[in-house]
Design a protein around this motif. Structure first.
Motif, PDB file in Angstrom:
ATOM      1  N   HIS A 107       0.825  -1.202   0.000  1.00 25.10           N
ATOM      2  CA  HIS A 107       0.000   0.000   0.000  1.00 25.10           C
ATOM      3  C   HIS A 107       0.863   1.257   0.000  1.00 25.10           C
ATOM      4  O   HIS A 107       2.062   1.220   0.291  1.00 25.10           O
ATOM      5  CB  HIS A 107      -0.909   0.004   1.228  1.00 25.10           C
ATOM      6  CG  HIS A 107      -1.941  -1.076   1.212  1.00 25.10           C
ATOM      7  ND1 HIS A 107      -3.071  -1.012   0.432  1.00 25.10           N
ATOM      8  CD2 HIS A 107      -1.987  -2.265   1.871  1.00 25.10           C
ATOM      9  CE1 HIS A 107      -3.795  -2.108   0.620  1.00 25.10           C
ATOM     10  NE2 HIS A 107      -3.158  -2.891   1.482  1.00 25.10           N
ATOM     11  N   GLY A 108       0.215   2.381  -0.318  1.00 28.70           N
ATOM     12  CA  GLY A 108       0.878   3.672  -0.246  1.00 28.70           C
ATOM     13  C   GLY A 108       1.611   4.084  -1.504  1.00 28.70           C
ATOM     14  O   GLY A 108       2.296   5.110  -1.507  1.00 28.70           O
ATOM     15  N   PHE A 109       1.499   3.306  -2.583  1.00 35.36           N
ATOM     16  CA  PHE A 109       2.164   3.609  -3.846  1.00 35.36           C
ATOM     17  C   PHE A 109       1.060   3.964  -4.843  1.00 35.36           C
ATOM     18  O   PHE A 109       0.299   3.102  -5.267  1.00 35.36           O
ATOM     19  CB  PHE A 109       2.952   2.389  -4.316  1.00 35.36           C
ATOM     20  CG  PHE A 109       3.989   2.675  -5.378  1.00 35.36           C
ATOM     21  CD1 PHE A 109       3.806   3.675  -6.324  1.00 35.36           C
ATOM     22  CD2 PHE A 109       5.157   1.937  -5.442  1.00 35.36           C
ATOM     23  CE1 PHE A 109       4.750   3.943  -7.301  1.00 35.36           C
ATOM     24  CE2 PHE A 109       6.125   2.184  -6.404  1.00 35.36           C
ATOM     25  CZ  PHE A 109       5.910   3.189  -7.345  1.00 35.36           C
ATOM     26  N   ILE A 110       0.993   5.219  -5.235  1.00 39.32           N
ATOM     27  CA  ILE A 110      -0.073   5.666  -6.114  1.00 39.32           C
ATOM     28  C   ILE A 110      -0.074   4.867  -7.427  1.00 39.32           C
ATOM     29  O   ILE A 110       0.993   4.582  -7.988  1.00 39.32           O
ATOM     30  CB  ILE A 110       0.065   7.189  -6.399  1.00 39.32           C
ATOM     31  CG1 ILE A 110      -1.191   7.759  -7.022  1.00 39.32           C
ATOM     32  CG2 ILE A 110       1.290   7.489  -7.224  1.00 39.32           C
ATOM     33  CD1 ILE A 110      -2.344   7.836  -6.067  1.00 39.32           C
ATOM     34  N   THR A 111      -1.231   4.476  -7.880  1.00 35.97           N
ATOM     35  CA  THR A 111      -1.535   3.596  -9.018  1.00 35.97           C
ATOM     36  C   THR A 111      -1.245   2.123  -8.714  1.00 35.97           C
ATOM     37  O   THR A 111      -1.574   1.263  -9.536  1.00 35.97           O
ATOM     38  CB  THR A 111      -0.795   3.973 -10.327  1.00 35.97           C
ATOM     39  OG1 THR A 111       0.582   3.542 -10.270  1.00 35.97           O
ATOM     40  CG2 THR A 111      -0.877   5.453 -10.618  1.00 35.97           C
ATOM     41  N   ARG A 112      -0.646   1.837  -7.575  1.00 34.36           N
ATOM     42  CA  ARG A 112      -0.335   0.449  -7.225  1.00 34.36           C
ATOM     43  C   ARG A 112      -0.847   0.090  -5.834  1.00 34.36           C
ATOM     44  O   ARG A 112      -0.438  -0.907  -5.250  1.00 34.36           O
ATOM     45  CB  ARG A 112       1.189   0.201  -7.280  1.00 34.36           C
ATOM     46  CG  ARG A 112       1.790   0.262  -8.679  1.00 34.36           C
ATOM     47  CD  ARG A 112       1.301  -0.883  -9.538  1.00 34.36           C
ATOM     48  NE  ARG A 112       1.855  -0.818 -10.886  1.00 34.36           N
ATOM     49  CZ  ARG A 112       1.273  -0.218 -11.911  1.00 34.36           C
ATOM     50  NH1 ARG A 112       0.114   0.398 -11.745  1.00 34.36           N
ATOM     51  NH2 ARG A 112       1.834  -0.224 -13.111  1.00 34.36           N
ATOM     52  N   ASP A 113      -1.743   0.898  -5.279  1.00 36.30           N
ATOM     53  CA  ASP A 113      -2.237   0.655  -3.927  1.00 36.30           C
ATOM     54  C   ASP A 113      -3.035  -0.647  -3.879  1.00 36.30           C
ATOM     55  O   ASP A 113      -3.982  -0.834  -4.649  1.00 36.30           O
ATOM     56  CB  ASP A 113      -3.127   1.818  -3.473  1.00 36.30           C
ATOM     57  CG  ASP A 113      -3.472   1.742  -1.995  1.00 36.30           C
ATOM     58  OD1 ASP A 113      -2.544   1.635  -1.176  1.00 36.30           O
ATOM     59  OD2 ASP A 113      -4.674   1.777  -1.660  1.00 36.30           O
ATOM     60  N   GLY A 114      -2.622  -1.557  -3.010  1.00 39.94           N
ATOM     61  CA  GLY A 114      -3.304  -2.836  -2.869  1.00 39.94           C
ATOM     62  C   GLY A 114      -2.779  -3.942  -3.749  1.00 39.94           C
ATOM     63  O   GLY A 114      -3.290  -5.060  -3.705  1.00 39.94           O
ATOM     64  N   VAL A 115      -1.745  -3.665  -4.533  1.00 41.84           N
ATOM     65  CA  VAL A 115      -1.189  -4.692  -5.405  1.00 41.84           C
ATOM     66  C   VAL A 115      -0.480  -5.764  -4.575  1.00 41.84           C
ATOM     67  O   VAL A 115       0.119  -5.470  -3.544  1.00 41.84           O
ATOM     68  CB  VAL A 115      -0.216  -4.067  -6.425  1.00 41.84           C
ATOM     69  CG1 VAL A 115       1.036  -3.527  -5.732  1.00 41.84           C
ATOM     70  CG2 VAL A 115       0.179  -5.069  -7.504  1.00 41.84           C
ATOM     71  N   THR A 116      -0.578  -7.007  -5.009  1.00 43.92           N
ATOM     72  CA  THR A 116       0.159  -8.059  -4.312  1.00 43.92           C
ATOM     73  C   THR A 116       1.634  -7.958  -4.680  1.00 43.92           C
ATOM     74  O   THR A 116       1.981  -7.529  -5.787  1.00 43.92           O
ATOM     75  CB  THR A 116      -0.344  -9.449  -4.689  1.00 43.92           C
ATOM     76  OG1 THR A 116      -0.075  -9.685  -6.075  1.00 43.92           O
ATOM     77  CG2 THR A 116      -1.841  -9.585  -4.421  1.00 43.92           C
ATOM     78  N   PRO A 117       2.534  -8.328  -3.767  1.00 45.05           N
ATOM     79  CA  PRO A 117       3.964  -8.293  -4.101  1.00 45.05           C
ATOM     80  C   PRO A 117       4.310  -9.094  -5.341  1.00 45.05           C
ATOM     81  O   PRO A 117       5.144  -8.679  -6.152  1.00 45.05           O
ATOM     82  CB  PRO A 117       4.621  -8.880  -2.848  1.00 45.05           C
ATOM     83  CG  PRO A 117       3.682  -8.543  -1.743  1.00 45.05           C
ATOM     84  CD  PRO A 117       2.306  -8.673  -2.352  1.00 45.05           C
ATOM     85  N   ALA A 118       3.652 -10.243  -5.521  1.00 48.46           N
ATOM     86  CA  ALA A 118       3.933 -11.078  -6.695  1.00 48.46           C
ATOM     87  C   ALA A 118       3.547 -10.364  -7.986  1.00 48.46           C
ATOM     88  O   ALA A 118       4.275 -10.411  -8.990  1.00 48.46           O
ATOM     89  CB  ALA A 118       3.192 -12.408  -6.582  1.00 48.46           C
ATOM     90  N   GLU A 119       2.399  -9.686  -7.988  1.00 53.69           N
ATOM     91  CA  GLU A 119       1.954  -8.972  -9.176  1.00 53.69           C
ATOM     92  C   GLU A 119       2.847  -7.763  -9.445  1.00 53.69           C
ATOM     93  O   GLU A 119       3.158  -7.454 -10.601  1.00 53.69           O
ATOM     94  CB  GLU A 119       0.501  -8.532  -9.012  1.00 53.69           C
ATOM     95  CG  GLU A 119      -0.061  -7.712 -10.159  1.00 53.69           C
ATOM     96  CD  GLU A 119      -0.145  -8.469 -11.480  1.00 53.69           C
ATOM     97  OE1 GLU A 119      -0.478  -7.827 -12.503  1.00 53.69           O
ATOM     98  OE2 GLU A 119       0.101  -9.703 -11.503  1.00 53.69           O
ATOM     99  N   PHE A 120       3.256  -7.088  -8.382  1.00 51.18           N
ATOM    100  CA  PHE A 120       4.167  -5.951  -8.543  1.00 51.18           C
ATOM    101  C   PHE A 120       5.448  -6.398  -9.230  1.00 51.18           C
ATOM    102  O   PHE A 120       5.925  -5.764 -10.182  1.00 51.18           O
ATOM    103  CB  PHE A 120       4.480  -5.343  -7.177  1.00 51.18           C
ATOM    104  CG  PHE A 120       5.398  -4.155  -7.231  1.00 51.18           C
ATOM    105  CD1 PHE A 120       4.892  -2.871  -7.324  1.00 51.18           C
ATOM    106  CD2 PHE A 120       6.784  -4.320  -7.189  1.00 51.18           C
ATOM    107  CE1 PHE A 120       5.740  -1.760  -7.376  1.00 51.18           C
ATOM    108  CE2 PHE A 120       7.637  -3.233  -7.253  1.00 51.18           C
ATOM    109  CZ  PHE A 120       7.112  -1.944  -7.355  1.00 51.18           C
ATOM    110  N   ARG A 121       6.024  -7.509  -8.762  1.00 50.62           N
ATOM    111  CA  ARG A 121       7.265  -8.003  -9.343  1.00 50.62           C
ATOM    112  C   ARG A 121       7.048  -8.464 -10.785  1.00 50.62           C
ATOM    113  O   ARG A 121       7.902  -8.237 -11.650  1.00 50.62           O
ATOM    114  CB  ARG A 121       7.819  -9.150  -8.489  1.00 50.62           C
ATOM    115  CG  ARG A 121       8.469  -8.676  -7.193  1.00 50.62           C
ATOM    116  CD  ARG A 121       8.757  -9.856  -6.254  1.00 50.62           C
ATOM    117  NE  ARG A 121       9.648 -10.831  -6.845  1.00 50.62           N
ATOM    118  CZ  ARG A 121      10.978 -10.728  -6.867  1.00 50.62           C
ATOM    119  NH1 ARG A 121      11.568  -9.667  -6.345  1.00 50.62           N
ATOM    120  NH2 ARG A 121      11.704 -11.673  -7.405  1.00 50.62           N
TER     121      ARG A 121
END
Length: 303
Positions: free
Chosen positions: A45-59
């Protein structure tokens, strides 16, 4: 082949550094052991446009973007040693592979050491966390507990009141609070427990009770436990980098360490707060510094 820059660590700092350097047409080796520290976290959380993203999806998305730049090589392997050489740095992995780079970015992050309390790890990342900014919203207005052996406990307790007024503060048997701080908390009807925490009790990831050394227990549904942060790997220490009072690797504010050609991005430098958006921004800033330093060196050689 000698890379322009090798980056050790594939978290937000390392990934963003690779992205910036790839776009600068630098030859980059991004080395990652695929063991992210936030793997247990259900969402970032706390990353604009990426709030709520799972760590796996972010990577997944981040690597897809980074690999679109042909000058960036992704090496999924474990680095076991780093040494300085005449041309810059040599990096050796667990399979015996060696690569050389003019510059080196350590984006290896930190690891947490939590108090040894029974039942903590089955609940960690589900109902027990360490960062209120990351997970406080999800626990709002619930009966919470904060456990900390650190001097910042008083500040953490005040901070948590933004998310819930039903708070129990635990020092785990350590002198984490002064008498005045203790009185101030109790004046706000905040329960302070100074004896050690014996166990966190819950099931299916959900905290239900906190049990203390005398056998008493209180009902709680979530909370925060403050860890001690240490460097995840010893490379900077072995290379002789200067350290900060908090144990971070000292930099000049742009990522340069005390070792020429060695840069540090992310948690390894500032230690805390440990947030994705902070690390990514630091990776970008450090990569820009690396590219500028390479540019100055190359320009001087051409003339």
């Amino acid at each position: 082949m000698i890379y322009d820059c090798a980056i050790i660590g594939g978290g937000p700092a390392g990934l963003n550094a690779a992205l910036v350097l790839g776009r600068a047409r630098r030859r980059v080796a991004l080395i990652d052991n695929n063991q992210p520290r936030n793997a247990v976290t259900h969402a970032s959380h706390g990353f604009i446009t990426r709030d709520g993203v799972t760590p796996a999806e972010f990577r997944r998305v981040a690597y897809e973007e980074v690999r679109s730049y042909p000058s960036v090589d992704h090496l999924q392997t474990e680095v076991i040693s780093v040494r300085t050489i005449e041309s810059g740095f040599e990096v050796l992995d667990s399979s015996g592979l060696s690569l050389q780079a003019r510059k080196l970015i350590l984006a290896t992050g930190v690891k947490e050491i939590y108090p040894e309390i029974e039942g903590f790890y089955p609940l960690y990342g589900k109902s027990l966390f360490n960062c209120p900014y990351c997970d406080g919203w999800e626990l709002q207005d619930q009966p919470l507990v904060v456990v900390s052996e650190h001097p910042n406990l008083f500040h953490t307790a005040k901070l948590l009141l933004n998310w819930s007024k039903d708070l129990v503060v635990c020092t785990n048997g350590k002198a984490s609070l002064s008498d005045e701080q203790n009185k101030q908390l109790q004046s706000k009807e905040i329960m302070v427990v100074e004896q050690p925490v014996a166990a966190f009790i819950g099931q299916n990831g959900q905290l239900e009770h906190v049990r203390f050394a005398d056998g008493t227990q209180i009902p709680r549904s979530g909370g925060f436990v403050t860890p001690k942060f240490v460097q995840s790997v010893p490379f900077a220490e072995r290379l002789g980098c200067e350290r900060t009072e908090s144990g971070g690797i000292k930099t000049d504010g742009k990522g340069r360490s005390s070792i020429p050609g060695l840069y540090v991005a992310g948690d390894s430098s500032y230690m805390a707060p440990s947030q994705v958006v902070f690390a990514a921004a630091d990776g970008s800033r450090t990569a820009i510094c690396v590219n500028m330093d390479l540019t100055e060196e190359d320009f001087s050689l051409r003339w």
